[in-house]
Design a protein around this motif. Structure first.
Motif, PDB file in Angstrom:
ATOM      1  N   ARG A  23       0.829  -1.216   0.000  1.00 62.45           N
ATOM      2  CA  ARG A  23       0.000   0.000   0.000  1.00 62.45           C
ATOM      3  C   ARG A  23       0.862   1.264   0.000  1.00 62.45           C
ATOM      4  NH1 ARG A  23      -2.975  -3.704   3.033  1.00 62.45           N
ATOM      5  NH2 ARG A  23      -1.995  -3.086   4.996  1.00 62.45           N
ATOM      6  N   SER A  83      -2.920  -7.392  -5.185  1.00 61.55           N
ATOM      7  CA  SER A  83      -3.436  -6.057  -5.492  1.00 61.55           C
ATOM      8  C   SER A  83      -2.988  -5.012  -4.474  1.00 61.55           C
ATOM      9  CB  SER A  83      -4.967  -6.080  -5.559  1.00 61.55           C
ATOM     10  OG  SER A  83      -5.525  -6.325  -4.273  1.00 61.55           O
ATOM     11  N   GLN A  84      -2.482  -5.441  -3.322  1.00 60.90           N
ATOM     12  CA  GLN A  84      -2.034  -4.519  -2.283  1.00 60.90           C
ATOM     13  C   GLN A  84      -0.546  -4.143  -2.433  1.00 60.90           C
ATOM     14  OE1 GLN A  84      -4.354  -3.306   0.136  1.00 60.90           O
ATOM     15  NE2 GLN A  84      -5.618  -4.279  -1.444  1.00 60.90           N
ATOM     16  N   TRP A  85       0.120  -4.786  -3.406  1.00 58.62           N
ATOM     17  CA  TRP A  85       1.563  -4.633  -3.511  1.00 58.62           C
ATOM     18  C   TRP A  85       1.974  -3.942  -4.817  1.00 58.62           C
ATOM     19  CZ3 TRP A  85       5.063  -6.216   0.249  1.00 58.62           C
ATOM     20  CH2 TRP A  85       4.539  -6.991   1.291  1.00 58.62           C
ATOM     21  N   THR A  86       3.086  -3.211  -4.759  1.00 63.91           N
ATOM     22  CA  THR A  86       3.739  -2.669  -5.951  1.00 63.91           C
ATOM     23  C   THR A  86       5.245  -2.913  -5.818  1.00 63.91           C
ATOM     24  OG1 THR A  86       3.878  -0.486  -4.898  1.00 63.91           O
ATOM     25  CG2 THR A  86       2.043  -0.867  -6.455  1.00 63.91           C
ATOM     26  N   SER A 107       9.012  -1.103  -6.992  1.00 61.36           N
ATOM     27  CA  SER A 107       9.674   0.067  -7.590  1.00 61.36           C
ATOM     28  C   SER A 107      11.142  -0.249  -7.833  1.00 61.36           C
ATOM     29  CB  SER A 107       9.527   1.299  -6.706  1.00 61.36           C
ATOM     30  OG  SER A 107      10.360   1.201  -5.561  1.00 61.36           O
ATOM     31  N   ARG A 138       5.832  -0.822 -10.899  1.00 59.88           N
ATOM     32  CA  ARG A 138       4.982  -1.845 -11.491  1.00 59.88           C
ATOM     33  C   ARG A 138       4.014  -2.406 -10.439  1.00 59.88           C
ATOM     34  NH1 ARG A 138       6.885   0.008 -15.315  1.00 59.88           N
ATOM     35  NH2 ARG A 138       7.672  -0.975 -17.239  1.00 59.88           N
ATOM     36  N   TYR A 139       2.804  -2.726 -10.901  1.00 61.37           N
ATOM     37  CA  TYR A 139       1.865  -3.449 -10.056  1.00 61.37           C
ATOM     38  C   TYR A 139       2.228  -4.933 -10.057  1.00 61.37           C
ATOM     39  CZ  TYR A 139      -0.949   0.803 -10.116  1.00 61.37           C
ATOM     40  OH  TYR A 139      -1.371   2.103  -9.971  1.00 61.37           O
ATOM     41  N   ILE A 140       1.709  -5.644  -9.075  1.00 59.99           N
ATOM     42  CA  ILE A 140       2.015  -7.071  -8.926  1.00 59.99           C
ATOM     43  C   ILE A 140       0.855  -7.908  -9.454  1.00 59.99           C
ATOM     44  CG2 ILE A 140       2.622  -8.908  -7.299  1.00 59.99           C
ATOM     45  CD1 ILE A 140       4.720  -6.618  -7.662  1.00 59.99           C
ATOM     46  N   HIS A 141       1.185  -8.873 -10.291  1.00 57.06           N
ATOM     47  CA  HIS A 141       0.165  -9.759 -10.857  1.00 57.06           C
ATOM     48  C   HIS A 141      -0.036 -11.010 -10.014  1.00 57.06           C
ATOM     49  CE1 HIS A 141      -2.185 -12.036 -13.737  1.00 57.06           C
ATOM     50  NE2 HIS A 141      -1.288 -13.002 -13.711  1.00 57.06           N
ATOM     51  N   LEU A 165       5.383  -9.536 -12.117  1.00 52.86           N
ATOM     52  CA  LEU A 165       4.944  -8.169 -12.379  1.00 52.86           C
ATOM     53  C   LEU A 165       3.758  -8.147 -13.338  1.00 52.86           C
ATOM     54  CD1 LEU A 165       8.458  -6.512 -12.876  1.00 52.86           C
ATOM     55  CD2 LEU A 165       7.113  -6.669 -10.765  1.00 52.86           C
ATOM     56  N   SER A 166       2.954  -7.111 -13.232  1.00 54.68           N
ATOM     57  CA  SER A 166       1.777  -6.991 -14.091  1.00 54.68           C
ATOM     58  C   SER A 166       2.159  -6.695 -15.544  1.00 54.68           C
ATOM     59  CB  SER A 166       0.860  -5.875 -13.574  1.00 54.68           C
ATOM     60  OG  SER A 166       1.570  -4.646 -13.541  1.00 54.68           O
TER      61      SER A 166
END
Length: 415
Positions: A202, A231-234, A236, A248-251, A275-276
């Protein structure tokens, strides 16, 4: 004889100083800054090396051994020539079969030179080609070559950089002359550790991670205790968390099946993050080399641990990436009663110093422990996992041993 007035003498002296400063400045500029990197592609065909599937992998022993021989010979060719001061490096980027003449190996090599604007680039390019061709015609050590197939051509800077960016374990900046401590470390330069990522829950840094392809990261399983929703993770990238070079967002998050989500159990502390969308490799974002399962990193091997974790036990995370040199410690030493009393398993590796002072710390979890081979390609030895406080005497850092889980990584990612 009439003496000049003091103010006139001062003006003359000032003029001389300014003139000398201008001359020195121009010399420094032409010697250090009036240079541009030129890239060349070379191809060598070796007639006594049968092509095999292991040569498709840059991290295989066969690829590493053959590349070392080629790069050493190319480097020696230019170091013993008038181009010594202009030569930067050579790097084997690919091995492929010579389909037209049986199972022979073609090595594709990128060469880099520093040329100044006043240089005759065309003449220097011909010199580069003639020196290499002469080497191919005479001898390449134990490597038998076919001179008729040798090629060399200049390539655009962006093409050369693209080829190097897609190689694993490449760094763009050199280590500083000193490192004192991630607890006990120094700030990293841009591009120093281009595979390092920050995993953020977040929007807040939680753990480190390591880029192993343009879509996959490897990290520690314990980073996701109670927080496994992608969905709560990114993720960098770059040496600073804010602002990041890329985000990047996490898939998907894959936790090792035998990891027990229990603070007292450190076994199988490994996870994969998908990664997404792919990252674009640049001089500051690159993948690390994954070792083969059979690769051995001996005790006392010099490694580097990096992360944004605390600089002291229970401290706050930092915004600038930190780096620290540590050394691999034998498992039997780490299992001594006064150290970790037998809890170090084959899937773990200790690194640091028994006297303490240098170590990973809170917030570094999941990050990389890396070492360089003789080609200066950096390999992932371990993943920051656990330890007793930070930089404590007889309590070195404990890392997840990557070679132990190499087959598991391949099964999940195809890498």
């Amino acid at each position: 004889m009439k003496l000049l007035e003091p103010w006139k003498l001062a003006l003359i002296a000032l003029g001389i100083v300014l003139f000398m400063a201008l001359v020195i400045g121009l010399l420094v500029y032409f010697l250090l800054f009036d240079k541009e990197i030129y890239f060349y592609n070379a191809a060598f065909t070796f007639t006594n090396i049968p092509y095999g599937p292991d040569l498709e992998k840059q991290t295989s022993k066969q690829f590493r051994d053959l590349s070392t021989g080629i790069e050493t010979l190319v480097t020696r060719t230019f170091r013993d020539s008038s181009l010594d001061k202009k030569y930067i490096r050579s790097h084997v980027v690919k091995m492929r079969p010579d389909g037209s003449n049986g199972p022979r190996v073609v090595a594709e090599v990128v060469l880099m030179f520093h040329f100044a604007s006043r240089d005759n680039i065309a003449a220097l390019s011909e010199r580069v080609k003639s020196l290499l061709f002469r080497q191919v015609q005479t001898t390449m050590g134990y490597l038998a070559t076919d001179p008729s197939t040798f090629t060399l051509s200049e390539t655009k800077k962006e093409n050369g950089e693209h080829m190097l960016n897609n190689c694993c374990g490449m760094r763009t900046s050199k280590l500083p002359a000193y490192t004192d401590r991630v607890t006990g470390g120094t700030s990293a330069q841009d591009g120093a550790w281009p595979w390092q990522a920050s995993l953020q829950l977040r929007g807040s840094h939680r753990c480190g991670a390591t880029l192993i392809s343009n879509t996959w990261l490897v990290t520690a399983a314990h980073c996701f205790r109670g927080q496994r929703d992608p969905s709560q993770w990114t993720a960098s990238f770059g040496t600073v968390i804010q602002p990041p070079k890329s985000l990047r967002y996490i898939h998907n998050i894959i936790i090792h099946e035998q990891y027990a989500d229990n603070p007292s159990n450190h076994n199988n502390d490994i996870a994969l993050v998908q990664l997404s969308s792919p990252v674009e490799f640049t001089s500051e974002i690159r993948k690390v080399c994954l070792p083969e399962a059979s690769q051995v990193f001996p005790h006392n091997t010099s490694c580097f641990v990096t992360g944004w974790g605390a600089l002291e036990d229970n401290g706050e995370c930092v915004n600038n990436l930190q780096q620290a040199e540590v050394r691999i410690i034998k498992t039997d030493i780490c299992n001594r009663e006064e150290v970790y009393n037998g809890v170090i398993t084959p899937g773990m590796v200790c690194a640091g110093y028994l006297e303490g002072k240098v170590d990973a710390c809170q917030g570094d979890s999941g990050g990389p422990l890396v070492t360089a081979d003789t080609r200066q390609m950096w390999y992932l030895v371990g993943i920051v996992s656990w330890g007793d406080e930070c930089a404590k005497k007889n309590k070195p850092g404990v890392y997840t041993r990557v070679t132990y889980y190499r087959d598991w990584i391949a099964t999940k990612t195809g890498i």
